[in-house]
Design a protein around this motif. Structure first.
Motif, mmCIF file in Angstrom:
data_model
loop_
_atom_site.group_PDB
_atom_site.id
_atom_site.type_symbol
_atom_site.label_atom_id
_atom_site.label_comp_id
_atom_site.label_asym_id
_atom_site.label_seq_id
_atom_site.Cartn_x
_atom_site.Cartn_y
_atom_site.Cartn_z
ATOM 1 N N VAL A 9 6.444 -45.833 42.870
ATOM 2 C CA VAL A 9 7.586 -46.097 42.001
ATOM 3 C C VAL A 9 8.094 -44.771 41.436
ATOM 4 N N LYS A 10 9.403 -44.666 41.263
ATOM 5 C CA LYS A 10 9.973 -43.476 40.631
ATOM 6 C C LYS A 10 10.710 -43.881 39.359
ATOM 7 N N TYR A 11 10.455 -43.133 38.287
ATOM 8 C CA TYR A 11 11.060 -43.398 36.984
ATOM 9 C C TYR A 11 12.054 -42.298 36.609
ATOM 10 N N GLN A 12 13.095 -42.703 35.922
ATOM 11 C CA GLN A 12 14.040 -41.771 35.315
ATOM 12 C C GLN A 12 14.299 -42.250 33.899
ATOM 13 N N LEU A 13 13.967 -41.429 32.915
ATOM 14 C CA LEU A 13 14.119 -41.784 31.511
ATOM 15 C C LEU A 13 15.058 -40.803 30.829
ATOM 16 N N LEU A 14 16.037 -41.333 30.131
ATOM 17 C CA LEU A 14 16.917 -40.501 29.315
ATOM 18 C C LEU A 14 16.343 -40.471 27.903
ATOM 19 N N MET A 15 15.857 -39.295 27.486
ATOM 20 C CA MET A 15 15.179 -39.137 26.211
ATOM 21 C C MET A 15 16.103 -38.467 25.196
ATOM 22 N N PHE A 16 16.160 -39.034 23.984
ATOM 23 C CA PHE A 16 16.974 -38.478 22.903
ATOM 24 C C PHE A 16 16.091 -37.774 21.880
ATOM 25 N N ALA A 17 16.542 -36.640 21.397
ATOM 26 C CA ALA A 17 15.792 -35.851 20.424
ATOM 27 C C ALA A 17 15.620 -36.618 19.120
ATOM 28 N N PRO A 18 14.572 -36.297 18.345
ATOM 29 C CA PRO A 18 14.341 -36.971 17.066
ATOM 30 C C PRO A 18 15.526 -36.809 16.121
ATOM 31 N N THR A 19 15.789 -37.851 15.359
ATOM 32 C CA THR A 19 16.851 -37.815 14.342
ATOM 33 C C THR A 19 16.294 -38.345 13.025
ATOM 34 N N GLY A 20 16.888 -37.913 11.926
ATOM 35 C CA GLY A 20 16.450 -38.380 10.617
ATOM 36 C C GLY A 20 14.996 -38.025 10.355
ATOM 37 N N SER A 21 14.226 -39.001 9.879
ATOM 38 C CA SER A 21 12.823 -38.764 9.561
ATOM 39 C C SER A 21 11.908 -38.936 10.769
ATOM 40 N N SER A 22 12.458 -39.411 11.873
ATOM 41 C CA SER A 22 11.649 -39.647 13.069
ATOM 42 C C SER A 22 11.195 -38.331 13.692
ATOM 43 N N LYS A 23 9.971 -38.320 14.199
ATOM 44 C CA LYS A 23 9.450 -37.143 14.895
ATOM 45 C C LYS A 23 9.367 -37.362 16.395
ATOM 46 N N ALA A 24 9.728 -38.548 16.839
ATOM 47 C CA ALA A 24 9.550 -38.898 18.242
ATOM 48 C C ALA A 24 10.852 -38.787 19.029
ATOM 49 N N TRP A 25 10.725 -38.291 20.251
ATOM 50 C CA TRP A 25 11.796 -38.434 21.225
ATOM 51 C C TRP A 25 11.797 -39.890 21.669
ATOM 52 N N LYS A 26 12.984 -40.467 21.817
ATOM 53 C CA LYS A 26 13.070 -41.875 22.187
ATOM 54 C C LYS A 26 13.716 -42.053 23.553
ATOM 55 N N ALA A 27 13.114 -42.901 24.369
ATOM 56 C CA ALA A 27 13.738 -43.283 25.631
ATOM 57 C C ALA A 27 14.874 -44.241 25.321
ATOM 58 N N SER A 28 16.065 -43.916 25.812
ATOM 59 C CA SER A 28 17.219 -44.783 25.579
ATOM 60 C C SER A 28 17.577 -45.584 26.822
ATOM 61 N N VAL A 29 17.441 -44.958 27.983
ATOM 62 C CA VAL A 29 17.715 -45.627 29.257
ATOM 63 C C VAL A 29 16.558 -45.343 30.201
ATOM 64 N N VAL A 30 16.093 -46.365 30.900
ATOM 65 C CA VAL A 30 15.067 -46.175 31.914
ATOM 66 C C VAL A 30 15.541 -46.812 33.213
ATOM 67 N N GLU A 31 15.418 -46.069 34.295
ATOM 68 C CA GLU A 31 15.705 -46.596 35.621
ATOM 69 C C GLU A 31 14.421 -46.550 36.438
ATOM 70 N N VAL A 32 14.095 -47.667 37.073
ATOM 71 C CA VAL A 32 12.856 -47.788 37.838
ATOM 72 C C VAL A 32 13.202 -48.086 39.290
ATOM 73 N N LYS A 33 12.817 -47.198 40.174
ATOM 74 C CA LYS A 33 13.074 -47.376 41.603
ATOM 75 C C LYS A 33 11.772 -47.750 42.312
ATOM 76 N N GLY A 34 11.740 -48.931 42.897
ATOM 77 C CA GLY A 34 10.571 -49.374 43.654
ATOM 78 C C GLY A 34 10.595 -48.866 45.079
ATOM 79 N N LYS A 35 9.449 -48.991 45.750
ATOM 80 C CA LYS A 35 9.305 -48.550 47.139
ATOM 81 C C LYS A 35 9.833 -47.123 47.327
ATOM 82 N N ALA A 36 9.368 -46.228 46.442
ATOM 83 C CA ALA A 36 9.863 -44.852 46.420
ATOM 84 C C ALA A 36 9.105 -43.999 47.447
ATOM 85 N N LYS A 37 9.674 -43.888 48.635
ATOM 86 C CA LYS A 37 9.012 -43.126 49.697
ATOM 87 C C LYS A 37 8.801 -41.671 49.292
ATOM 88 N N GLU A 38 9.711 -41.138 48.471
ATOM 89 C CA GLU A 38 9.600 -39.743 48.075
ATOM 90 C C GLU A 38 8.371 -39.496 47.188
#
Length: 216
Positions: free
Chosen positions: A184-213
């Protein structure tokens, strides 16, 4: 036995990612087995989690192990984004092990479509009365800076060939043979922390199955 499919169209995920990447500034079906192994059974917490006193518990059962075979980027922002992309996977698996579609862990590390995806995955496992077991491996990570470092695009591969479903009531492990579906191949769009948060947050995730690569 066949892997169980949870209908989520890659086209919809790609469209959402494209919108975020090109304008807003700010395939294959993915399956319940496509995120069948996150959390850490025996590893130490990520650097991001250990530095954040507010970070939630992302532990998983002792018979389930995550392997993140990643090289840490030299850039601090990219290293943090990659670390919290790991935590998103860990948190999703934590939710599965706790059988809680509203688990706060994945909500801490995601928002928007990525949070909806995590919830739908957990719901599928709860409905099936399964939990996670085995070993899940993630590798070949790449991080690309976007918007001057306010967003990072994180991609990586996964081999779920030794990650299995386990029936909660009976304890029976539902073994599958490794095949192209294991990659499987994953692609995650991560956003930098904002406000009091210290975590980068995944906003969009794309999951490709049967990933020969990702076969190696």
């Amino acid at each position: 036995m066949a892997r169980r499919a949870l209908p989520t169209t890659a086209a919809a995920l790609t469209a959402a990612a494209a919108l975020l990447l090109t304008g807003c500034g700010g395939g294959d079906k993915s399956s319940s087995d496509d995120i069948k192994g996150a959390g850490t059974g025996s590893g130490s917490p990520s650097a991001s989690a250990s530095a954040d006193a507010d970070a939630p518990d992302v532990s998983v059962p002792s018979d389930f192990h995550l392997v993140f075979d990643f090289d840490a980027p030299s850039d601090a922002k990219q290293a943090s984004a990659l670390s919290d992309a790991e935590n998103y996977i860990r948190a999703l698996k934590h939710g599965i092990s706790k059988q809680d579609p509203n688990d706060p862990a994945y909500q801490y590390y995601s928002s928007g479509q990525a949070a909806q995806y995590a919830k739908s995955q957990i719901q599928a496992w709860v409905k099936g009365h399964w939990t996670v077991t085995g070993t899940d491996k993630y590798y070949a990570a790449d991080v690309t800076a976007l918007s001057g470092g306010k967003r990072e695009l994180v991609t990586f591969c996964r081999n779920q060939g030794k990650s299995y479903s386990k029936e909660i009531k009976s304890g029976k492990i539902l073994y599958t043979e490794e095949n192209l579906d294991s990659y499987v191949k994953y692609q995650l769009l991560m956003f930098a922390p904002t406000g009091s948060s210290k975590a980068w947050k995944a906003s969009v995730v794309e999951v490709k199955g049967k990933a020969k690569e990702c076969q190696k």
